[in-house]
Enzyme design. Structure first.
Site, short mmCIF file in Angstrom:
data_model
loop_
_atom_site.label_atom_id
_atom_site.label_comp_id
_atom_site.label_asym_id
_atom_site.label_seq_id
_atom_site.Cartn_x
_atom_site.Cartn_y
_atom_site.Cartn_z
N GLU A 114 -12.57 -5.28 17.76
CA GLU A 114 -11.65 -6.41 17.80
C GLU A 114 -10.56 -6.21 16.75
O GLU A 114 -10.79 -5.57 15.73
CB GLU A 114 -12.41 -7.71 17.48
N LYS A 116 -8.35 -6.85 13.62
CA LYS A 116 -8.58 -7.54 12.35
C LYS A 116 -7.28 -8.24 11.98
O LYS A 116 -6.33 -7.63 11.52
CB LYS A 116 -8.96 -6.51 11.28
N ASP A 118 -4.52 -10.32 10.15
CA ASP A 118 -4.17 -10.46 8.74
C ASP A 118 -3.79 -11.90 8.45
O ASP A 118 -2.62 -12.27 8.38
CB ASP A 118 -3.00 -9.53 8.42
N TYR A 223 -13.38 -15.92 16.59
CA TYR A 223 -14.09 -14.74 17.08
C TYR A 223 -15.60 -14.76 16.89
O TYR A 223 -16.29 -13.83 17.27
CB TYR A 223 -13.51 -13.46 16.45
N LYS A 310 -9.86 0.50 8.53
CA LYS A 310 -8.59 0.15 7.89
C LYS A 310 -7.51 1.14 8.31
O LYS A 310 -7.74 2.34 8.29
CB LYS A 310 -8.74 0.20 6.36
N CYS A 404 23.44 3.26 -21.60
CA CYS A 404 22.78 2.08 -21.06
C CYS A 404 23.77 1.28 -20.20
O CYS A 404 24.86 0.96 -20.68
CB CYS A 404 22.27 1.20 -22.20
N CYS A 407 24.51 -2.25 -22.21
CA CYS A 407 25.18 -2.39 -23.50
C CYS A 407 26.04 -1.18 -23.88
O CYS A 407 26.76 -1.21 -24.87
CB CYS A 407 24.17 -2.66 -24.61
N CYS A 420 17.22 2.93 -23.73
CA CYS A 420 18.46 2.53 -24.37
C CYS A 420 18.19 2.48 -25.87
O CYS A 420 17.16 1.99 -26.32
CB CYS A 420 18.87 1.16 -23.86
N CYS A 426 20.99 -4.70 -27.61
CA CYS A 426 21.20 -4.59 -26.17
C CYS A 426 20.87 -5.94 -25.50
O CYS A 426 19.75 -6.40 -25.57
CB CYS A 426 20.31 -3.50 -25.59
ZN LIG Z 1 21.21 -1.25 -23.70
#
Ligand SMILES: [Zn+2]
Length: 670
Positions: A114, A116, A118, A223, A310, A404, A407, A420, A426
């Site tokens: 059957e 399964k 979810d 079921y 599965k 970065c 910054c 960074c 920053c």
């Molecule tokens: Zn930064």
């Protein structure tokens, strides 16, 4: 009565009953007596029976079962809802087949396979044909009584023609279309989206307003007949037929056959599962004969006669529309693939982490690439590979930024990650750090959430936790969009947060590896921030919960001059830096515990945490200095030693009572 009068009377009765239901189920305030209710119901049932053309799907006769006395309480299952063993390959299914044949001493066994579904597992209990309880699976032994919501699932019959006690089990789910529509509506309304149809179904069943459940248009597949006084059947396939004949929605996509037939069915579904209108996460294979099922019986956890196959993780093609870089609170630059949105593994995915530079280079992932995306269950989606044949001619190798993106500071490469160097300057690190500082489990400054932190940082009002405590009403009330009232609220919340105590404060610092629980344990053990700051590596490691890495992280943090300045300033501004967690018992302070044996339902590590959370010390060997030995099952030599030395021995129950189990749970959730 002529037909017009009948119609009017039916409408009248429905109104009376609907109101009675609402008063009873939603407002919890019954307005008519049970016998009156039953009389109206009986009259309406008779009228509908005599005039079937007037039956309506939302008549109270269709939506109301018995009146349950509990609303959203725990429901103890008559038979536990067991989980199934898993098969991850066809070989696993063949092994299962051999095991079954051996146990039954048969050369041929008929199986039923059957789908399964979810969704959310439920049990439905009927008494003399009336649905009296709908409950979730919960932990298998007890679930939640969600009858009021189950009554609003249209395809679940509320009355059936089966006498006596009758229980069935099945799955409540949300189909893909309903899920998409729901999320689209929620998106328009600015509400958080459900991650996948299963969450959608669970969220709709496990909530208090049953009107919402009705609007969610949930569906069900039933079921299993769990027990019945009257229905008789010999095979699982007959049970499905019986359920269907009695008005339940059953899934007709099942097959019967030997294990090779079942494997063929699984193979087909692996391909077809995406074309179904609802999500499935596997195939349930059961021995079809009931007599054989009974003969095989159960292990402690699951039936021996069934297994869940599965599916392998779902894979799908999608396009990398962009690669963006996010800067974390610790300054690490993490690349993300911005994907063309796609439904995979039951949820909509539009981003996938690319982890780091090496990962991108190794897989040579480029903007514009078509990739194979994979998602297994709740695992985060991952890029399996690039389909190079589909690569656009103009694509370029991805270049990781050298500064970065937030910054502009230079970046450095540490191991695999790129960081960074802006540290405290920053904004990415700053804003996230401040948001963490004010968050619920940390200083819990209500009203000063993400939005305002970003705003205040942008306006140059704050750049460290100290600045938060220097804010004045006038600073805030002059800002656009904020008036006197919001300013007052924010200032008040900031003031209140000063007494949050040491644990939340430590957590708020955002020291790497120091989580909420770890911070509480540190607070309980060191009592003041000064003592914690002065703690040596040995003193830190003496706490069972603290490992090498945590200790290092703490020492590094408290070595940093800037951090010490912030702590000094906070202290000066009146932030409480002592542990005064009143909701935890003080009984264990200064006591040494030795834990021995096993404790069903409790993890040893967890118990150690509890001891330390309450100020006690956990030790591994029994001596005269031991205050208590906490003994579980098969305690062994430590118990003997404790008895010899005359050390107090207590059991888990007594221990939990000592610390007040309820408070412990609160302590964890805070
Ligand atoms: Zn930064």
């Amino acid at each position: 009565m002529n037909i017009k009068e009948i119609k009017l009377r039916i409408e009248e009765l429905r109104k009376i009953l609907e109101k009675a239901n609402a008063d009873y189920y939603e407002k919890d305030m019954p307005t008519i007596t049970d016998s009156e209710y039953d009389q109206y119901m009986k009259e309406l049932l008779q009228l509908e029976k005599d005039n079937p053309e007037l039956i309506s799907q939302d008549s109270p006769t269709k939506i109301v079962g018995g009146k349950v006395s509990e609303k959203f309480h725990s429901y103890r299952h008559r038979y536990p809802l067991l989980s199934l063993g898993n098969a991850f390959s066809y070989e696993d299914l063949r092994t299962f087949d051999n095991r079954v044949k051996k146990a039954l001493n048969k050369a041929d066994v008929e199986y039923i396979a059957e789908l399964k579904i979810d969704g959310l597992s439920i049990a439905l209990i009927f008494k003399d044909g009336l649905l009296i309880v709908g409950a979730t699976r919960g932990d298998g032994d007890s679930g939640e009584n969600v009858t009021h919501n189950i009554l609003k699932v249209e395809d679940i019959p509320k009355t059936i023609d089966v006498a006596g006690e009758f229980e069935v089990r099945g799955e409540v789910f949300m189909d893909n279309k309903t899920f998409d529509d729901l999320n689209e509506t929620r998106l328009n309304e600015g509400l958080p989206l459900f991650r996948n149809p299963r969450n959608g179904a669970a969220g709709s069943i496990r909530q208090l307003n049953s009107d919402v459940t009705r609007e969610r248009h949930l569906k069900s597949f039933i079921y299993e007949i769990t027990y019945s006084n009257v229905l008789d059947y010999k095979k699982q396939s007959d049970a499905i037929k019986l359920l269907n004949n009695n008005g339940f929605n059953t899934n007709e996509r099942f097959v019967l056959g030997n294990i090779e037939d079942i494997i063929e069915f699984c193979e087909k579904l692996v391909v077809e599962r995406n074309n179904l209108e609802y999500g499935i996460d596997g195939v349930v294979v059961k021995v079809n004969s009931l007599a054989d099922q009974i003969e095989m019986g159960y292990t402690e956890k699951s039936p021996r006669w069934a297994i869940a196959f599965k599916f392998p993780p779902e894979q799908k093609e999608t396009i990398v529309e962009n690669i963006t870089i996010s800067v974390g609170r610790t300054g690490v630059l993490t690349p993300m693939a911005e994907l063309k949105e796609t439904l995979i593994g039951g949820s909509m995915v539009k981003r996938a982490t690319l982890h780091n530079e090496d990962y991108i280079l190794e897989k040579d992932i480029r903007v514009g690439d078509t990739i194979v995306l994979q998602k297994a269950g709740d695992v985060i989606p991952e890029v399996v590979r690039v389909i190079v044949e589909k690569r656009p001619y103009y694509s370029e190798v991805f270049k990781f930024p050298v500064v970065c993106p937030v910054c502009g500071s230079e970046v450095i490469k540490l191991d695999a990650s790129i960081k960074c160097t802006g540290e405290l300057y920053c904004p990415a690190q700053l804003i996230k750090g401040l948001i963490h500082f004010v968050s619920r489990d940390a200083m819990n400054i209500d009203g000063l959430g993400e939005k305002y932190i970003e705003y205040f940082v942008k306006e140059g009002l704050i750049s460290t936790p100290v600045d938060i405590y220097k804010l004045t009403k006038d600073d805030i009330s002059v800002l656009e969009g904020l008036g006197e009232k919001s300013a007052n609220n924010i200032i008040e919340a900031i003031e209140t947060s000063k007494t949050r105590g040491l644990g939340p404060l430590i957590y708020g610092f955002g020291i790497p590896l120091i989580g909420n629980k770890g911070a509480k344990i540190l607070a309980k053990n060191f009592k003041t921030v000064d003592r914690l700051m002065a703690a040596t590596s040995e003193e830190l490691l003496a706490i069972e919960t603290v490992g090498d890495k945590m200790a290092d992280s703490l020492l590094t943090f408290f070595k940093e001059k800037r951090n010490l300045e912030i702590i000094t300033d906070l202290k000066y501004l009146g932030i409480v830096m002592e542990d005064d967690t009143k909701n935890l018992s003080e009984d264990l302070v200064g006591k040494t515990f030795v834990i021995t044996g096993s404790f069903p339902g409790y993890d040893r590590k967890e118990l150690t945490n509890l001891v330390e959370l309450h100020g006690g010390k956990a030790s591994s060997s029994v001596s005269k200095k031991t205050s208590f030995v906490l003994a579980g099952n098969e305690p062994g030599s430590k118990l003997t030693k404790a008895r010899e030395l005359g050390v107090d021995v207590i059991e888990i129950k007594e221990f939990l009572k000592k610390i007040g189990e309820r408070q412990v749970e609160d302590g964890y959730n805070n």
